[in-house]
Design a protein around this motif. Structure first.
Motif: not given
Length: 336
Positions: A242-243, A245-259, A275-278
């Motif tokens: 969440l913290a 990931a690159p500011a732009t681009g398709t990598s990282g994990i967006a909330e739809p993939a996080f869920a 809960a600890l991570a969030l």
């Protein structure tokens, strides 16, 4: 690997754990090129009861008159004179592990007073939890020959149970320094991806961060790595996803993939990790989009059964309340 120590954490431990997740997510294990640097060491910190207390630097009180005086000269301090607040930290340390230098001083005492800055500024890890005020196991470069706070460099608070993983992690670093640099080749990325499933949580999370920061993991791969992790390792990976990931681009994990990674497990252990991570992201990265912190996911976690804590028998499902550890996390982070 089962990182089940998170289930043993009491509600009072939540500040320690928030600091530990932040520190492990930002851990840099570069080998030193400076001969004056101390060796990487794991130290157990035991603070005095007054450690963490606030004092006025350079100020004392005249025991006869009760007036404030300059500590160095004894001269009276006029009422209304601004004074510099500070935090006194004092206690003892013992060596758990010292990398490459098994001999030498194994224990000692520390004492210093650090100026306190109350001006508006970004929240710092010490604002949440101070290891030298409240105790814990830390990983740092340690040189006991240096006086004061300078003997402890690059200090990171370790999650419970991770102190035994430092030596193997640094052994792995010596064999393959890919953990100390940004991956620039396919070979680097392949090596780091193999480390994601390592039995060692330190090497696994450092590899995960390197891959995440460079956009080398797509959302399915990120989700898979998080789903396979547990306990504090899972919390650190979620925080990084969440913290860091690159500011732009398709990598990282967006909330739809996080869920799916969160909803795919309903265990109390994984709920605590989420809960600890969030909560850590909410505290240390207030500028991130609010959508990152999914209220729906957290509400789902709160509605699940609470784990049994400190040997207590779990109440019936109908009477179970929310997990007090999770409630303290969300209260501190001011979410929900």
């Amino acid at each position: 690997m089962s990182d089940s120590d998170i289930l043993a954490a009491t509600p009072e431990q939540h500040l320690h754990d928030l600091r530990a997740v932040y520190d492990m997510a930002n851990l840099r294990l570069q080998p030193s090129e400076n001969a004056g640097d101390g060796p990487w060491s794991v130290l157990h910190i035991i603070p005095e009861a007054h450690s963490g207390s606030e004092v006025s630097i350079g100020v004392a009180r005249n025991i006869e008159t009760g007036d404030l005086v300059e500590a160095a000269t004894g001269k009276p301090i006029a009422p209304g004179t601004p004074v510099q607040p500070g935090t006194i930290e004092e206690g003892s340390w013992t060596v758990t592990t010292r990398i490459g230098v098994p001999n030498g001083v194994q224990s000692g005492h520390y004492r210093w007073t650090l100026p306190t800055d109350y001006r508006d500024r970004k929240l710092a890890p010490d604002d949440i939890y101070r290891p030298f005020s409240s105790g814990g196991n830390v990983l740092c470069r340690h040189n006991p020959q240096v006086a004061g706070v300078g003997q402890f460099d690059s200090v990171s608070l370790l999650p419970s149970g991770w102190e035994t993983q430092v030596q193997p992690a640094l052994d792995a670093l010596q064999k393959d320094n890919v953990l100390t640099r940004s991956p620039t080749s396919d070979a680097d990325k392949t090596s780091l991806k193999k480390l994601l499933t390592s039995d060692n949580s330190i090497t696994s999370t450092v590899a995960f961060r390197s891959l995440t920061e460079t956009g080398a993991l797509d959302p399915p791969a990120t989700q898979q790595a998080i789903s396979a992790a547990s306990g504090y390792r899972r919390a650190v990976m979620m925080y990084v996803a969440l913290a860091h990931a690159p500011a732009t681009g398709t990598s990282g994990i967006a909330e739809p993939a996080f869920a799916p990674a969160v909803q795919g497990s309903a265990s109390p252990q994984d709920d605590r990790s989420t809960a600890l991570a969030l909560a850590a992201v909410a505290l240390f990265h207030k500028g991130l989009p609010s959508g990152t912190l999914s209220v729906a996911l957290l509400n789902g976690i709160r509605s699940r059964s609470a784990p049994s804590i400190a040997g207590e028998n779990a109440p019936s499902v109908a009477k179970q309340a929310s997990d007090p550890y999770i409630e303290e996390l969300l209260k501190t982070a001011q979410i929900l």
